[in-house]
Design a protein around this motif. Structure first.
Motif, PDB file in Angstrom:
ATOM      1  N   VAL A  14       0.847  -1.189   0.000  1.00 29.55           N
ATOM      2  CA  VAL A  14       0.000   0.000   0.000  1.00 29.55           C
ATOM      3  C   VAL A  14       0.884   1.241   0.000  1.00 29.55           C
ATOM      4  O   VAL A  14       1.886   1.303   0.714  1.00 29.55           O
ATOM      5  CB  VAL A  14      -0.913   0.032   1.257  1.00 29.55           C
ATOM      6  CG1 VAL A  14      -1.717   1.320   1.313  1.00 29.55           C
ATOM      7  CG2 VAL A  14      -1.827  -1.173   1.292  1.00 29.55           C
ATOM      8  N   LEU A  15       0.491   2.224  -0.796  1.00 33.03           N
ATOM      9  CA  LEU A  15       1.124   3.542  -0.770  1.00 33.03           C
ATOM     10  C   LEU A  15       0.032   4.534  -0.426  1.00 33.03           C
ATOM     11  O   LEU A  15      -0.935   4.690  -1.171  1.00 33.03           O
ATOM     12  CB  LEU A  15       1.749   3.875  -2.123  1.00 33.03           C
ATOM     13  CG  LEU A  15       2.375   5.258  -2.255  1.00 33.03           C
ATOM     14  CD1 LEU A  15       3.510   5.432  -1.251  1.00 33.03           C
ATOM     15  CD2 LEU A  15       2.866   5.476  -3.674  1.00 33.03           C
ATOM     16  N   MET A  16       0.137   5.174   0.740  1.00 34.45           N
ATOM     17  CA  MET A  16      -0.904   6.062   1.216  1.00 34.45           C
ATOM     18  C   MET A  16      -0.436   7.508   1.109  1.00 34.45           C
ATOM     19  O   MET A  16       0.612   7.872   1.643  1.00 34.45           O
ATOM     20  CB  MET A  16      -1.249   5.742   2.682  1.00 34.45           C
ATOM     21  CG  MET A  16      -2.376   6.585   3.223  1.00 34.45           C
ATOM     22  SD  MET A  16      -2.751   6.269   4.963  1.00 34.45           S
ATOM     23  CE  MET A  16      -3.085   4.542   4.973  1.00 34.45           C
ATOM     24  N   PHE A  17      -1.194   8.319   0.391  1.00 35.46           N
ATOM     25  CA  PHE A  17      -0.909   9.744   0.284  1.00 35.46           C
ATOM     26  C   PHE A  17      -1.723  10.491   1.335  1.00 35.46           C
ATOM     27  O   PHE A  17      -2.954  10.388   1.365  1.00 35.46           O
ATOM     28  CB  PHE A  17      -1.287  10.267  -1.107  1.00 35.46           C
ATOM     29  CG  PHE A  17      -0.402   9.765  -2.197  1.00 35.46           C
ATOM     30  CD1 PHE A  17       0.813  10.381  -2.457  1.00 35.46           C
ATOM     31  CD2 PHE A  17      -0.776   8.680  -2.964  1.00 35.46           C
ATOM     32  CE1 PHE A  17       1.633   9.921  -3.470  1.00 35.46           C
ATOM     33  CE2 PHE A  17       0.036   8.204  -3.979  1.00 35.46           C
ATOM     34  CZ  PHE A  17       1.249   8.841  -4.225  1.00 35.46           C
ATOM     35  N   CYS A  18      -1.071  11.237   2.182  1.00 35.56           N
ATOM     36  CA  CYS A  18      -1.738  12.066   3.194  1.00 35.56           C
ATOM     37  C   CYS A  18      -1.402  13.512   2.857  1.00 35.56           C
ATOM     38  O   CYS A  18      -0.467  14.096   3.398  1.00 35.56           O
ATOM     39  CB  CYS A  18      -1.269  11.696   4.587  1.00 35.56           C
ATOM     40  SG  CYS A  18      -1.627   9.990   5.014  1.00 35.56           S
ATOM     41  N   THR A  19      -2.161  14.061   1.940  1.00 37.85           N
ATOM     42  CA  THR A  19      -1.814  15.375   1.399  1.00 37.85           C
ATOM     43  C   THR A  19      -2.677  16.501   1.927  1.00 37.85           C
ATOM     44  O   THR A  19      -2.534  17.636   1.504  1.00 37.85           O
ATOM     45  CB  THR A  19      -1.927  15.345  -0.130  1.00 37.85           C
ATOM     46  OG1 THR A  19      -3.265  15.001  -0.480  1.00 37.85           O
ATOM     47  CG2 THR A  19      -0.965  14.341  -0.728  1.00 37.85           C
ATOM     48  N   GLY A  20      -3.572  16.230   2.820  1.00 43.32           N
ATOM     49  CA  GLY A  20      -4.434  17.281   3.349  1.00 43.32           C
ATOM     50  C   GLY A  20      -5.694  16.692   3.937  1.00 43.32           C
ATOM     51  O   GLY A  20      -5.843  15.481   4.044  1.00 43.32           O
ATOM     52  N   TYR A  21      -6.599  17.552   4.291  1.00 43.80           N
ATOM     53  CA  TYR A  21      -7.840  17.104   4.886  1.00 43.80           C
ATOM     54  C   TYR A  21      -8.913  18.135   4.621  1.00 43.80           C
ATOM     55  O   TYR A  21      -8.638  19.267   4.232  1.00 43.80           O
ATOM     56  CB  TYR A  21      -7.689  16.882   6.398  1.00 43.80           C
ATOM     57  CG  TYR A  21      -7.159  18.075   7.138  1.00 43.80           C
ATOM     58  CD1 TYR A  21      -8.033  19.023   7.655  1.00 43.80           C
ATOM     59  CD2 TYR A  21      -5.799  18.267   7.318  1.00 43.80           C
ATOM     60  CE1 TYR A  21      -7.558  20.136   8.325  1.00 43.80           C
ATOM     61  CE2 TYR A  21      -5.319  19.375   7.993  1.00 43.80           C
ATOM     62  CZ  TYR A  21      -6.202  20.298   8.494  1.00 43.80           C
ATOM     63  OH  TYR A  21      -5.724  21.387   9.154  1.00 43.80           O
TER      64      TYR A  21
END
Length: 90
Positions: A14-21
């Motif tokens: 898995v590659l998880m992008f956490c770029t904002g909310y």
């Protein structure tokens, strides 16, 4: 696999992008338009909810250095809410 700029690589499931909310303020009844994505509307000084100054949103501004901002906002809340005679929002 994921290849890094130094040439090394890693096998990953898995590659998880956490770029904002996005803000979700459903707990404020009757304020369906209060939040629109990455913005909370109707805030005085990006902190106090204009329709109800007893509600504040700490740490909302983006593109800032968060820890000094949150510290200053907490000091502001303490000075305004700590002493009723200091309340300048009414």
């Amino acid at each position: 696999s994921i290849v890094f700029s130094d040439g090394s690589n890693v096998q990953a499931d898995v590659l998880m992008f956490c770029t904002g909310y996005k803000f979700d303020v459903d707990f404020v009844e009757g304020q369906e338009t209060l939040a629109s994505g990455r913005v909370i509307n109707n805030l005085y000084e990006h902190l106090f909810f204009i329709n109800d100054p007893s509600l504040a949103f700490v740490g909302v501004p983006i593109q800032v250095i968060p820890f000094p901002l949150v510290d200053i906002q907490a000091q502001c809340l303490a000075s305004i809410w700590g002493e009723p005679t200091c309340n300048t929002l009414n």
